[in-house]
Design a protein around this motif. Structure first.
Motif, PDB file in Angstrom:
ATOM      1  N   GLN A   1       0.628  -1.106   0.030  1.00 11.58           N
ATOM      2  CA  GLN A   1       0.043   0.023   0.017  1.00 11.58           C
ATOM      3  C   GLN A   1       1.208   1.026   0.105  1.00 11.58           C
ATOM      4  N   PRO A   2       0.654   2.206  -1.109  1.00 12.82           N
ATOM      5  CA  PRO A   2       1.375   3.353  -0.723  1.00 12.82           C
ATOM      6  C   PRO A   2       1.055   4.239   0.385  1.00 12.82           C
ATOM      7  N   ARG A   3       1.900   4.971   0.893  1.00 11.68           N
ATOM      8  CA  ARG A   3       1.830   5.935   1.861  1.00 11.68           C
ATOM      9  C   ARG A   3       0.947   6.818   1.643  1.00 11.68           C
ATOM     10  N   LEU A   4       1.148   7.627   0.425  1.00 18.06           N
ATOM     11  CA  LEU A   4       0.115   8.720  -0.164  1.00 18.06           C
ATOM     12  C   LEU A   4      -0.559   8.218  -1.297  1.00 18.06           C
ATOM     13  N   VAL A   5      -1.818   8.710  -1.606  1.00 19.38           N
ATOM     14  CA  VAL A   5      -2.452   8.229  -2.530  1.00 19.38           C
ATOM     15  C   VAL A   5      -3.302   9.627  -3.370  1.00 19.38           C
ATOM     16  N   GLU A   6      -3.061   9.718  -4.659  1.00 21.96           N
ATOM     17  CA  GLU A   6      -3.609  10.730  -5.301  1.00 21.96           C
ATOM     18  C   GLU A   6      -4.918  10.301  -5.870  1.00 21.96           C
ATOM     19  N   SER A   7      -5.868  10.940  -6.248  1.00 25.67           N
ATOM     20  CA  SER A   7      -7.198  10.731  -6.698  1.00 25.67           C
ATOM     21  C   SER A   7      -7.826  11.932  -7.565  1.00 25.67           C
ATOM     22  N   GLY A   8      -8.604  11.511  -8.405  1.00 26.94           N
ATOM     23  CA  GLY A   8      -9.390  12.688  -8.944  1.00 26.94           C
ATOM     24  C   GLY A   8      -8.977  12.975 -10.132  1.00 26.94           C
ATOM     25  N   GLY A   9      -7.873  12.420 -11.000  1.00 27.39           N
ATOM     26  CA  GLY A   9      -7.734  12.548 -12.333  1.00 27.39           C
ATOM     27  C   GLY A   9      -8.539  11.904 -13.206  1.00 27.39           C
ATOM     28  N   GLY A  10      -8.482  12.419 -14.398  1.00 32.99           N
ATOM     29  CA  GLY A  10      -9.174  11.866 -15.699  1.00 32.99           C
ATOM     30  C   GLY A  10      -9.220  12.571 -16.814  1.00 32.99           C
ATOM     31  N   LEU A  11     -10.347  12.700 -17.594  1.00 34.35           N
ATOM     32  CA  LEU A  11     -10.282  13.353 -18.760  1.00 34.35           C
ATOM     33  C   LEU A  11     -11.346  14.690 -18.756  1.00 34.35           C
ATOM     34  N   VAL A  12     -10.746  15.709 -18.979  1.00 37.78           N
ATOM     35  CA  VAL A  12     -11.592  17.048 -18.767  1.00 37.78           C
ATOM     36  C   VAL A  12     -11.281  17.989 -19.924  1.00 37.78           C
ATOM     37  N   PRO A  13     -12.541  18.620 -20.462  1.00 40.16           N
ATOM     38  CA  PRO A  13     -12.312  19.362 -21.473  1.00 40.16           C
ATOM     39  C   PRO A  13     -11.558  20.648 -21.230  1.00 40.16           C
ATOM     40  N   PRO A  14     -11.085  21.253 -22.240  1.00 40.81           N
ATOM     41  CA  PRO A  14     -10.343  22.681 -22.120  1.00 40.81           C
ATOM     42  C   PRO A  14     -11.209  23.448 -21.446  1.00 40.81           C
ATOM     43  N   GLY A  16     -12.109  23.322 -18.274  1.00 41.84           N
ATOM     44  CA  GLY A  16     -12.610  22.689 -17.271  1.00 41.84           C
ATOM     45  C   GLY A  16     -11.488  22.700 -15.929  1.00 41.84           C
ATOM     46  N   SER A  17     -12.367  22.036 -14.824  1.00 38.49           N
ATOM     47  CA  SER A  17     -11.546  22.221 -13.534  1.00 38.49           C
ATOM     48  C   SER A  17     -11.581  20.532 -12.992  1.00 38.49           C
ATOM     49  N   LEU A  18     -10.564  20.567 -12.017  1.00 37.35           N
ATOM     50  CA  LEU A  18     -10.673  19.270 -11.385  1.00 37.35           C
ATOM     51  C   LEU A  18     -10.121  19.550  -9.975  1.00 37.35           C
ATOM     52  N   ARG A  19     -10.245  18.903  -9.038  1.00 39.44           N
ATOM     53  CA  ARG A  19      -9.931  18.809  -7.693  1.00 39.44           C
ATOM     54  C   ARG A  19      -9.300  17.438  -7.285  1.00 39.44           C
ATOM     55  N   LEU A  20      -8.021  17.302  -7.176  1.00 37.70           N
ATOM     56  CA  LEU A  20      -7.180  16.270  -6.757  1.00 37.70           C
ATOM     57  C   LEU A  20      -6.827  16.239  -5.303  1.00 37.70           C
ATOM     58  N   PRO A  21      -7.493  15.171  -4.624  1.00 39.56           N
ATOM     59  CA  PRO A  21      -7.158  14.942  -3.102  1.00 39.56           C
ATOM     60  C   PRO A  21      -5.799  14.175  -3.160  1.00 39.56           C
ATOM     61  N   CYS A  22      -5.025  14.427  -1.986  1.00 34.46           N
ATOM     62  CA  CYS A  22      -4.043  13.655  -1.542  1.00 34.46           C
ATOM     63  C   CYS A  22      -4.224  13.010  -0.069  1.00 34.46           C
ATOM     64  N   ALA A  23      -4.285  11.733  -0.218  1.00 31.79           N
ATOM     65  CA  ALA A  23      -4.833  11.021   1.122  1.00 31.79           C
ATOM     66  C   ALA A  23      -3.533  10.336   1.862  1.00 31.79           C
ATOM     67  N   THR A  24      -3.592  10.054   3.269  1.00 39.44           N
ATOM     68  CA  THR A  24      -2.495   9.039   3.799  1.00 39.44           C
ATOM     69  C   THR A  24      -3.318   8.703   4.797  1.00 39.44           C
ATOM     70  N   SER A  25      -2.837   7.579   5.386  1.00 44.48           N
ATOM     71  CA  SER A  25      -3.049   6.844   6.518  1.00 44.48           C
ATOM     72  C   SER A  25      -1.938   6.881   7.622  1.00 44.48           C
ATOM     73  N   VAL A  26      -0.881   7.179   6.816  1.00 40.42           N
ATOM     74  CA  VAL A  26       0.408   7.127   7.529  1.00 40.42           C
ATOM     75  C   VAL A  26       0.921   8.561   8.324  1.00 40.42           C
ATOM     76  N   PHE A  27       0.756   9.668   7.526  1.00 42.02           N
ATOM     77  CA  PHE A  27       1.238  10.761   7.875  1.00 42.02           C
ATOM     78  C   PHE A  27       0.139  11.658   8.428  1.00 42.02           C
ATOM     79  N   THR A  28       0.622  12.597   9.458  1.00 43.60           N
ATOM     80  CA  THR A  28      -0.428  13.611   9.995  1.00 43.60           C
ATOM     81  C   THR A  28       0.355  14.934   8.969  1.00 43.60           C
ATOM     82  N   LEU A  29      -0.751  15.246   8.054  1.00 42.42           N
ATOM     83  CA  LEU A  29      -0.092  16.156   7.166  1.00 42.42           C
ATOM     84  C   LEU A  29       0.272  17.638   7.774  1.00 42.42           C
ATOM     85  N   ASP A  30      -0.567  17.997   8.603  1.00 43.88           N
ATOM     86  CA  ASP A  30      -0.077  19.234   9.234  1.00 43.88           C
ATOM     87  C   ASP A  30       1.299  19.421   9.629  1.00 43.88           C
TER      88      ASP A  30
END
Length: 130
Positions: A1-14, A16-30
């Motif tokens: 299991q990766p320690r960090l995981v990105e999501s939210g990518g994909g195909l978007v028209p010119p 457009g907008s996207l929001r990519l989350p970065c999640a982790t169960s290992v680090f306290t990102l603060d």
């Protein structure tokens, strides 16, 4: 299991907008500097935007590369332990693999430097096309 995981990518028209989350169960990102980077085929990763951790005097400060200013925004949700990349006005030349990374003890604008990070997510593909 990766320690960090990105999501939210994909195909978007010119335009457009996207929001990519970065999640982790290992680090306290603060406590960590967290950055968003992208990589084009055959090119090195480039820093887009980053946020300092509480472990430096620049806690919570954000920094952006010229390529990201005005269109890309980083934010951190302490309650959810997530960091986000909000992308607006996307262009075909933004097509790339997007990565988040996190590390302790990175002050100021150095958080835009990919070489400062040991912990990376696997990346998420963003394709801007009509």
């Amino acid at each position: 299991q990766p320690r960090l995981v990105e999501s939210g990518g994909g195909l978007v028209p010119p335009g457009g907008s996207l929001r990519l989350p970065c999640a982790t169960s290992v680090f306290t990102l603060d406590y960590y500097a967290t950055g968003w980077f992208r990589q084009f085929p055959g090119r090195e990763r480039e820093g887009l935007t980053c946020i300092s951790g509480t472990d430096t005097h620049t806690d919570g400060e954000t920094y952006s590369a010229d390529s990201a200013k005005g269109r890309f925004t980083i934010s951190r949700d302490s309650a959810k332990n997530m960091v986000y990349l909000e992308m607006n006005g996307l262009k075909p030349e933004d097509t790339a693999v997007y990565f988040c990374a996190t590390e302790r003890w990175i002050p100021g604008r150095l958080c835009l430097e990919p070489t400062k990070y040991d912990w990376w997510g696997p990346g998420t593909q963003v394709t801007v096309s009509s």
